[in-house]
Scaffold this active site. Sequence first.
Site, PDB file in Angstrom:
ATOM      1  N   ALA A 153     -18.890 -33.097 -45.735  1.00  0.00           N
ATOM      2  CA  ALA A 153     -19.601 -34.106 -44.939  1.00  0.00           C
ATOM      3  C   ALA A 153     -18.826 -34.433 -43.670  1.00  0.00           C
ATOM      4  O   ALA A 153     -19.421 -34.608 -42.597  1.00  0.00           O
ATOM      5  CB  ALA A 153     -19.823 -35.364 -45.768  1.00  0.00           C
ATOM      6  N   TYR A 154     -17.518 -34.497 -43.787  1.00  0.00           N
ATOM      7  CA  TYR A 154     -16.677 -34.795 -42.623  1.00  0.00           C
ATOM      8  C   TYR A 154     -16.734 -33.661 -41.604  1.00  0.00           C
ATOM      9  O   TYR A 154     -16.944 -33.887 -40.404  1.00  0.00           O
ATOM     10  CB  TYR A 154     -15.242 -35.028 -43.098  1.00  0.00           C
ATOM     11  CG  TYR A 154     -14.246 -35.269 -41.991  1.00  0.00           C
ATOM     12  CD1 TYR A 154     -14.279 -36.429 -41.230  1.00  0.00           C
ATOM     13  CD2 TYR A 154     -13.243 -34.335 -41.729  1.00  0.00           C
ATOM     14  CE1 TYR A 154     -13.349 -36.651 -40.219  1.00  0.00           C
ATOM     15  CE2 TYR A 154     -12.311 -34.553 -40.721  1.00  0.00           C
ATOM     16  CZ  TYR A 154     -12.368 -35.704 -39.973  1.00  0.00           C
ATOM     17  OH  TYR A 154     -11.448 -35.920 -38.980  1.00  0.00           O
TER      18      TYR A 154
END
Length: 245
Positions: A153-154
Amino acid sequence: MSNTAPRSAIVTGASGGIGKAVAERLAADGMSVLVHYAGNPATAEETAAGIVAGGGTATVLGGDVADEDAMARLFQHATETFGGIDVVVNTAGIMPLAPVAEMDLDTFDRIQRTNVRGTFVVSRLAARTVRPGGAIINFSTSITRLQMPTYGAYAMSKGAVESLTLILAREMRGKDVTVNVVAPGPTATPLFFEGKPQAVIDHIASLNPMERLGTPQDIAEVTAFLAGPGRWVNGQVLYANGGAA
């Protein structure tokens, strides 16, 4: 503003870690600095006080980078205080980690809001206000190349930052403003150390040929180059990771 007047910079996320080091480094180059914070005013005030004690000029203002009204106030404050804005460095970001299969979607949305929307809001204001001869510098991560598990996600959010920034560089044609991305590797900050056992930290530190973690000062040096003498570097992602990838 005359040619002898100090240049000025906004540094988001400057209350600690990389942002703090960047604010201090730009101040050492003679820039007046707006030290931005999201949730830690005390450390932001300490950063600004240190700059002032060293003979520099600094002011402090908080706000959510994804809130367009809060950021408009930030840019207005910098303009009124310094007479204009020459450099915008957007280090603000969050990094909750989990495998894709286990990532909570509320957490996912929070990551994208801060890292993607926040970068867009700040970049949009910077594109409207940075003076000729200035620089816009956003932050990505070397994880987009290292592709380590739990960072999905990052890394996704930072891939978006890279795309936005490189397009903005082309949109700034004729304005004499450079637009680049700094993509640090693993860096010794509280954000990096959070939740990692020592064995994991040691392993990550060993992955690059320098066999150590980066320091906030390492990243600040790269940023200062792009903010100052690096005028012929434009529309690029500069990986600052000791050769990890």
